[in-house]
Enzyme design. Structure first.
Site, short mmCIF file in Angstrom:
data_model
loop_
_atom_site.label_atom_id
_atom_site.label_comp_id
_atom_site.label_asym_id
_atom_site.label_seq_id
_atom_site.Cartn_x
_atom_site.Cartn_y
_atom_site.Cartn_z
N SER A 232 0.84 -1.20 0.00
CA SER A 232 0.00 0.00 0.00
C SER A 232 0.87 1.26 0.00
O SER A 232 1.67 1.45 -0.91
CB SER A 232 -0.96 -0.04 1.19
OG SER A 232 -1.91 1.01 1.13
N ASP A 335 -10.32 -2.58 -5.73
CA ASP A 335 -9.53 -1.48 -5.17
C ASP A 335 -9.61 -0.28 -6.09
O ASP A 335 -9.27 -0.37 -7.28
CB ASP A 335 -8.07 -1.94 -5.00
CG ASP A 335 -7.17 -0.88 -4.39
OD1 ASP A 335 -7.70 0.16 -3.94
OD2 ASP A 335 -5.95 -1.10 -4.35
N HIS A 365 -8.46 -3.95 -1.32
CA HIS A 365 -7.17 -3.36 -0.96
C HIS A 365 -6.63 -4.01 0.31
O HIS A 365 -7.35 -4.20 1.28
CB HIS A 365 -7.34 -1.85 -0.74
CG HIS A 365 -6.06 -1.11 -0.60
ND1 HIS A 365 -5.27 -0.77 -1.69
CD2 HIS A 365 -5.40 -0.64 0.49
CE1 HIS A 365 -4.20 -0.12 -1.27
NE2 HIS A 365 -4.24 -0.04 0.05
#
Length: 403
Positions: A232, A335, A365
């Site tokens: 991320s 996502d 995500h």
């Protein structure tokens, strides 16, 4: 579509995150401490264990006296002929306990393993390198790839805004190079009669008599096979560190970044992509929540969604993409950030970089790193897919792993 349990947990997760973000926005700018923090009180952490637990030993090191920057090292048990029924324990002469854990034996040839620098997620404002979920994920990577994982505890925003986290990532890469050079210096130290012969067990000592080279990395680390892995927001940091490694070139020797893995990168830009519009209210991390974190991370006077930390596709970025290391990109179907990560992967391929894309159906995500999803078959499959690709670049000559 994600399961009902995932959808319900996503609602709870968003509520919790919005509450945290609201509290963070109340922190006055003038109260910021440059020392910073690397973990928040609400984050569940896992204690380090220098004895081999679940096939991996861990230790924490604070590497910068001027900030809270720290690392956690994950050392797989394959480096030793380990008997899990044996407790490795050192004691002083009077029987008082000193240290219980793995310590490389002197005067022996040690197995060398590649090094993976891992940058956790958390939207720059949360997460930590010693959280329960990051500890479990790094153990999985260490076991599957047979590598030493160095998880970076970078400073969090808004206490430490940009470029603190990015500087911390680069600082750890430079620290790794320094440790490798110290270990090499120790091996070539004289043996007392001036002949300068190579010694496998020598160390460089500081003024207090302590070894300056980290013993696990000195004995078992092979920095010439270094991989960057970002999760991320950590993927943004990994990509920045990769660019700086390319610019540094031989100045980083013996460290060589041979590949990087970007897991659902935290990319954004001023011109919204199709997924940013269609999936703006997606699971766990929706767009409005992430906009708040970017406002907490970027300097207020320089807030721009096309900032180099946010958008990898802005024109004029250095170095040119043709010099970037091989890059594996992992994206999730549900996502909202997926399209920009896919576009970046496509640009790397146009520059003739080995840049495969792994897209996981119905995934959200952080599907492979969130604590509630870590044990799902999809999370396990993702880690295995990463290991297969990474081994292509970290295998020794003559033992290449086909992909």
């Amino acid at each position: 579509m994600p399961s009902l349990a995932v959808k319900l947990y996503s609602i709870f997760f968003k509520f919790q995150q919005r509450y945290t973000l609201h509290n963070l926005t109340q922190i006055p700018v003038h109260a910021v401490d440059p020392f910073g923090i690397t973990s928040r009180r609400e984050e569940s952490t896992a204690a380090s264990n220098p004895s081999f637990y679940e096939g991996v030993a861990t230790k924490d090191i604070h590497i910068d006296p001027f900030s809270s920057l720290c690392i956690r090292i994950f050392l797989p048990a394959t480096v030793v002929n380990f008997d899990p029924t044996t407790i490795i324990e050192d004691k002083s002469k009077d029987g008082a306990f000193i240290y219980s854990g793995y310590s490389p034996q002197a005067r022996t040839r040690h197995k060398k393993l590649p090094v993976v620098l891992q940058f956790h997620g958390g939207a720059f404002v949360g997460g930590s390198n010693d959280s329960v979920r990051n500890d479990a994920f790094c153990r999985r990577i260490a076991n599957l790839c047979d590598v030493i994982v160095v998880a970076v505890g970078y400073r969090l925003a808004p206490e430490s805004r940009y470029p603190a986290a990015f500087d911390d990532g680069l600082k750890v890469l430079n620290w790794l190079a320094k440790e490798a050079n110290l270990a090499e210096c120790g091996k070539w130290m004289g043996n007392g009669n001036g002949n300068g012969r190579r010694r496998a067990d020598a160390h460089v000592f500081d003024g207090f008599g302590a070894s300056m080279a980290e013993p696990w990395l000195a004995a078992h680390g092979d920095p010439s096979r270094c991989v960057l892995l970002g999760v991320s927001s950590g993927a943004n940091i990994a990509d920045y560190v990769a660019r700086k490694a390319v610019e540094a070139g031989k100045l980083l020797d013996p460290v060589k970044v041979v590949a990087q893995v970007l897991m659902y990168p935290f990319f954004i830009g001023s011109n919204p992509t199709a997924s940013e519009i269609k999936l703006a209210n997606s699971y766990f991390y929706d767009k409005s929540m992430c906009m708040q974190t970017w406002k907490l991370f970027l300097p207020e006077e320089k807030f721009d969604l096309d900032h180099p930390a946010a958008n990898p596709l802005i024109p004029g970025r250095e170095p040119p993409l043709k010099f970037m290391p091989p890059t594996l990109t992992v994206v999730a179907e549900q996502d909202w950030m997926r399209d920009r990560a896919i576009a970046y992967s496509e640009e790397l391929r146009r520059a003739n970089i080995d840049a495969p894309l792994l897209e996981y159906k119905d995934a959200v995500h952080e599907f492979a790193t969130l604590d509630v999803l870590l044990q799902t078959p999809q999370a396990q499959a993702c880690a295995e897919d990463i290991a297969i690709w990474v081994k292509k670049y970290i295998s020794l000559r003559g033992h290449e792993f086909s992909y």
